[in-house]
Every structure is written in structure tokens, then in C-alpha cells.
Design a protein around this motif. Sequence first.
Motif, PDB file in Angstrom:
ATOM      1  N   ILE A  84       0.790  -1.206   0.040  1.00  0.00           N
ATOM      2  CA  ILE A  84      -0.052  -0.004   0.071  1.00  0.00           C
ATOM      3  C   ILE A  84       0.884   1.146  -0.074  1.00  0.00           C
ATOM      4  CG2 ILE A  84      -1.910  -1.087   1.043  1.00  0.00           C
ATOM      5  CD1 ILE A  84      -0.929   0.512   3.584  1.00  0.00           C
ATOM      6  N   VAL A  85       2.217   1.321   0.485  1.00  0.00           N
ATOM      7  CA  VAL A  85       3.106   2.402   0.538  1.00  0.00           C
ATOM      8  C   VAL A  85       4.194   1.815  -0.358  1.00  0.00           C
ATOM      9  CG1 VAL A  85       4.631   3.843   1.929  1.00  0.00           C
ATOM     10  CG2 VAL A  85       2.271   3.228   2.622  1.00  0.00           C
ATOM     11  N   PHE A  86       4.547   3.012  -1.502  1.00  0.00           N
ATOM     12  CA  PHE A  86       5.641   2.598  -2.330  1.00  0.00           C
ATOM     13  C   PHE A  86       6.462   3.919  -2.561  1.00  0.00           C
ATOM     14  CE2 PHE A  86       1.894   3.557  -4.695  1.00  0.00           C
ATOM     15  CZ  PHE A  86       2.247   4.684  -5.590  1.00  0.00           C
ATOM     16  N   ARG A  87       7.766   3.739  -2.942  1.00  0.00           N
ATOM     17  CA  ARG A  87       8.580   5.001  -3.222  1.00  0.00           C
ATOM     18  C   ARG A  87       8.648   5.263  -4.670  1.00  0.00           C
ATOM     19  NH1 ARG A  87      13.835   6.096   0.165  1.00  0.00           N
ATOM     20  NH2 ARG A  87      14.064   8.037  -0.489  1.00  0.00           N
ATOM     21  N   ALA A  88       8.491   6.729  -5.160  1.00  0.00           N
ATOM     22  CA  ALA A  88       8.757   6.901  -6.354  1.00  0.00           C
ATOM     23  C   ALA A  88       9.606   7.930  -6.405  1.00  0.00           C
ATOM     24  CB  ALA A  88       7.110   7.275  -6.969  1.00  0.00           C
ATOM     25  N   GLY A  89      10.750   7.959  -6.678  1.00  0.00           N
ATOM     26  CA  GLY A  89      11.745   8.946  -6.895  1.00  0.00           C
ATOM     27  C   GLY A  89      12.277   9.128  -5.354  1.00  0.00           C
TER      28      GLY A  89
ATOM     29  N   SER B 274       5.410   8.800   6.350  1.00  0.00           N
ATOM     30  CA  SER B 274       5.482   8.417   7.949  1.00  0.00           C
ATOM     31  C   SER B 274       5.168   7.097   8.156  1.00  0.00           C
ATOM     32  CB  SER B 274       4.515   9.208   8.739  1.00  0.00           C
ATOM     33  OG  SER B 274       4.948  10.590   8.870  1.00  0.00           O
ATOM     34  N   ILE B 275       4.599   6.235   7.399  1.00  0.00           N
ATOM     35  CA  ILE B 275       4.069   5.041   7.448  1.00  0.00           C
ATOM     36  C   ILE B 275       5.272   4.070   6.946  1.00  0.00           C
ATOM     37  CG2 ILE B 275       2.933   2.882   6.305  1.00  0.00           C
ATOM     38  CD1 ILE B 275       0.486   5.008   6.098  1.00  0.00           C
ATOM     39  N   ALA B 276       6.075   4.555   5.938  1.00  0.00           N
ATOM     40  CA  ALA B 276       7.247   3.950   5.315  1.00  0.00           C
ATOM     41  C   ALA B 276       8.246   3.911   6.212  1.00  0.00           C
ATOM     42  CB  ALA B 276       7.420   4.324   3.870  1.00  0.00           C
ATOM     43  N   VAL B 277       8.618   5.137   6.975  1.00  0.00           N
ATOM     44  CA  VAL B 277       9.450   5.780   7.642  1.00  0.00           C
ATOM     45  C   VAL B 277       8.827   6.331   8.958  1.00  0.00           C
ATOM     46  CG1 VAL B 277      11.732   6.920   8.153  1.00  0.00           C
ATOM     47  CG2 VAL B 277      11.194   6.430   5.735  1.00  0.00           C
ATOM     48  N   PRO B 278       8.422   5.257  10.039  1.00  0.00           N
ATOM     49  CA  PRO B 278       7.789   5.838  11.371  1.00  0.00           C
ATOM     50  C   PRO B 278       8.517   6.437  12.065  1.00  0.00           C
ATOM     51  CG  PRO B 278       8.129   3.619  11.294  1.00  0.00           C
ATOM     52  CD  PRO B 278       8.574   3.913   9.830  1.00  0.00           C
TER      53      PRO B 278
ATOM     54  N   ASP C  67       9.974  10.648  -3.104  1.00  0.00           N
ATOM     55  CA  ASP C  67       8.543  10.613  -2.333  1.00  0.00           C
ATOM     56  C   ASP C  67       7.952   9.304  -2.183  1.00  0.00           C
ATOM     57  OD1 ASP C  67       8.631  13.523  -2.192  1.00  0.00           O
ATOM     58  OD2 ASP C  67       7.951  13.909  -4.275  1.00  0.00           O
ATOM     59  N   PHE C  68       7.176   9.158  -1.229  1.00  0.00           N
ATOM     60  CA  PHE C  68       6.389   8.090  -0.859  1.00  0.00           C
ATOM     61  C   PHE C  68       5.148   8.235  -1.444  1.00  0.00           C
ATOM     62  CE2 PHE C  68      10.246   7.533   1.780  1.00  0.00           C
ATOM     63  CZ  PHE C  68      10.222   6.207   1.720  1.00  0.00           C
ATOM     64  N   TYR C  69       4.124   7.346  -1.880  1.00  0.00           N
ATOM     65  CA  TYR C  69       2.885   7.474  -2.118  1.00  0.00           C
ATOM     66  C   TYR C  69       2.366   6.074  -1.780  1.00  0.00           C
ATOM     67  CZ  TYR C  69       4.550  11.020  -5.013  1.00  0.00           C
ATOM     68  OH  TYR C  69       5.144  12.021  -5.810  1.00  0.00           O
ATOM     69  N   SER C  70       0.917   6.134  -1.811  1.00  0.00           N
ATOM     70  CA  SER C  70       0.070   4.898  -1.345  1.00  0.00           C
ATOM     71  C   SER C  70      -0.946   4.750  -2.233  1.00  0.00           C
ATOM     72  CB  SER C  70      -0.499   5.324   0.201  1.00  0.00           C
ATOM     73  OG  SER C  70      -1.360   4.283   0.559  1.00  0.00           O
ATOM     74  N   THR C  71      -1.441   3.267  -2.405  1.00  0.00           N
ATOM     75  CA  THR C  71      -2.607   3.104  -3.034  1.00  0.00           C
ATOM     76  C   THR C  71      -3.765   3.370  -2.303  1.00  0.00           C
ATOM     77  OG1 THR C  71      -2.508   0.855  -1.986  1.00  0.00           O
ATOM     78  CG2 THR C  71      -1.327   1.211  -3.983  1.00  0.00           C
ATOM     79  N   VAL C  72      -3.817   3.859  -1.108  1.00  0.00           N
ATOM     80  CA  VAL C  72      -4.838   4.419  -0.390  1.00  0.00           C
ATOM     81  C   VAL C  72      -4.853   5.765  -0.520  1.00  0.00           C
ATOM     82  CG1 VAL C  72      -6.041   4.618   1.890  1.00  0.00           C
ATOM     83  CG2 VAL C  72      -4.843   2.499   1.409  1.00  0.00           C
ATOM     84  N   GLU C  73      -5.757   6.458  -1.162  1.00  0.00           N
ATOM     85  CA  GLU C  73      -5.764   7.921  -1.377  1.00  0.00           C
ATOM     86  C   GLU C  73      -5.365   8.874  -0.158  1.00  0.00           C
ATOM     87  OE1 GLU C  73      -5.150  11.286  -3.461  1.00  0.00           O
ATOM     88  OE2 GLU C  73      -5.278   9.120  -4.389  1.00  0.00           O
ATOM     89  N   TYR C  74      -6.120   8.522   1.110  1.00  0.00           N
ATOM     90  CA  TYR C  74      -5.886   9.111   2.480  1.00  0.00           C
ATOM     91  C   TYR C  74      -4.552   9.279   2.838  1.00  0.00           C
ATOM     92  CZ  TYR C  74      -6.786  10.643   7.021  1.00  0.00           C
ATOM     93  OH  TYR C  74      -6.770  11.066   8.277  1.00  0.00           O
ATOM     94  N   TYR C  75      -3.775   8.147   2.389  1.00  0.00           N
ATOM     95  CA  TYR C  75      -2.491   8.286   3.042  1.00  0.00           C
ATOM     96  C   TYR C  75      -1.556   9.220   2.069  1.00  0.00           C
ATOM     97  CZ  TYR C  75      -3.749   4.161   5.720  1.00  0.00           C
ATOM     98  OH  TYR C  75      -4.478   3.160   6.528  1.00  0.00           O
ATOM     99  N   ASN C  76      -1.944   9.760   1.104  1.00  0.00           N
ATOM    100  CA  ASN C  76      -1.091  10.536   0.174  1.00  0.00           C
ATOM    101  C   ASN C  76      -1.363  12.112   0.876  1.00  0.00           C
ATOM    102  OD1 ASN C  76      -0.505   8.720  -1.453  1.00  0.00           O
ATOM    103  ND2 ASN C  76      -2.101   8.591  -2.679  1.00  0.00           N
ATOM    104  N   GLN C  77      -2.066  12.336   1.795  1.00  0.00           N
ATOM    105  CA  GLN C  77      -2.051  13.698   2.336  1.00  0.00           C
ATOM    106  C   GLN C  77      -1.149  13.786   3.421  1.00  0.00           C
ATOM    107  OE1 GLN C  77      -6.093  14.679   3.234  1.00  0.00           O
ATOM    108  NE2 GLN C  77      -6.228  13.072   4.584  1.00  0.00           N
ATOM    109  N   ASP C  78      -0.986  15.161   3.697  1.00  0.00           N
ATOM    110  CA  ASP C  78       0.107  15.386   4.912  1.00  0.00           C
ATOM    111  C   ASP C  78       1.072  14.399   5.333  1.00  0.00           C
ATOM    112  OD1 ASP C  78      -1.995  17.569   5.318  1.00  0.00           O
ATOM    113  OD2 ASP C  78      -3.100  16.013   6.573  1.00  0.00           O
TER     114      ASP C  78
END
Length: 181
Positions: free
Chosen positions: A56-61, A79-83, A63-74
Motif C-alpha cells: 500500500i505504500v511505495f517509493r517513487a523517486g 511516515s508509514i514507510a519511515v515511522p 517521495d512516498f505514495y500510497s494506493t490508499v488516497e487518504y495516506y497521500n495527504q500530509d
Amino acid sequence: MKFYRGGKNMKNKWILKGIVLGSVFFISLFLIKPIGISTQFSVLSGMMQTSFQEDIVFRAGKDFYSTVEYYNQDGIAKSIAVPYNFGLIFALGIFLGGMLGKIFFRKNKDFIELTNLLEKDDISRIKLFIGGVLLLFGARMAGGCTSGHMMSGVMQLAISSIIFTVILFPVAILIAKKVGE
């Protein structure tokens, strides 16, 4: 029923405490980021979700992104990937600070009176918990959390924070007066 009003020392030092608290918020905003806590609940839920869905969390360059849209904000996805970050340390500090306060101020008469007030009052801990959850839910709907809105957000003159704070205080006063009857 009498409300807790604090001891003499507390009344005499409120200006100093306000200056210290304001300075801490300003330094945090200037050096790190605005203070807030509710985002850490979203990070925690994301960390739990990654134990079931690792992708659900992946790195692109950079930055980190998520397949869950809510996790892509703030910055939640990062923080999920690097807590291990400021937010986690802040959340743990709140918990540890409360525990240390309970241990070291156990002999403090004012602290004990406040604890006894909560236990003797008809307000149950469950009602207090539910009220806190509702308050947190409303603050998250407004795009932040109670500490983030009332301290960091107002300091930044964020409209949602000002509206949240202006509504929260009169409602809190009405509820406190209703409970005190």
C-alpha cells in the motif's frame, strides 16, 4: 460541584507558562513542522494495514505514495514507510509525560483533587473517552487535530483552525456549566 481552579502557584505563573508554551510551538513551527497529534493515529492505522497489505505504500523517486488516497495527504505515506520521525516521538512524549506527571506529582494536592473530581463526579471515564473521540473526529474532518488547530493552526492564521477554535470554546464552556449544575 466545584470546578478545579488550580493552586496559588498555578495562578501566579500562568503568564510564564503561556510564554513558554507559545515559544515551544513557535520553535517547532520554525525548525521542524507545526505541532499536531491526530495524524499519528492515521500513521498507526497505515502501519497496521501494511502488515496485511505490504504494497500500500511505495517509493517513487524521493517521495512516498500510497494506493490508499487518504495516506497521500500530509506526508502520511512517508511516515508509514519511515515511522521513526518527529510525530512518533511527539506522540510517545505525550504518553510518557502523562505517566511521569502522575508519578512525580502524586503528592501534589491540586493534582490529587483533580483526579478525585473525575472519579467522584457522575461523568464516567467512558463518557469522557467518547467526547474525546468525537472532538478528535471533528478536528480531523476540519483537516487537523485539536492541538494542531488550536495552537499551530491559529498561530498560522488558518481559517479552518480559527473556525474550529471559535466554535470549540463556547461549546466547551456551555458543557462545563451544564455538567457543573
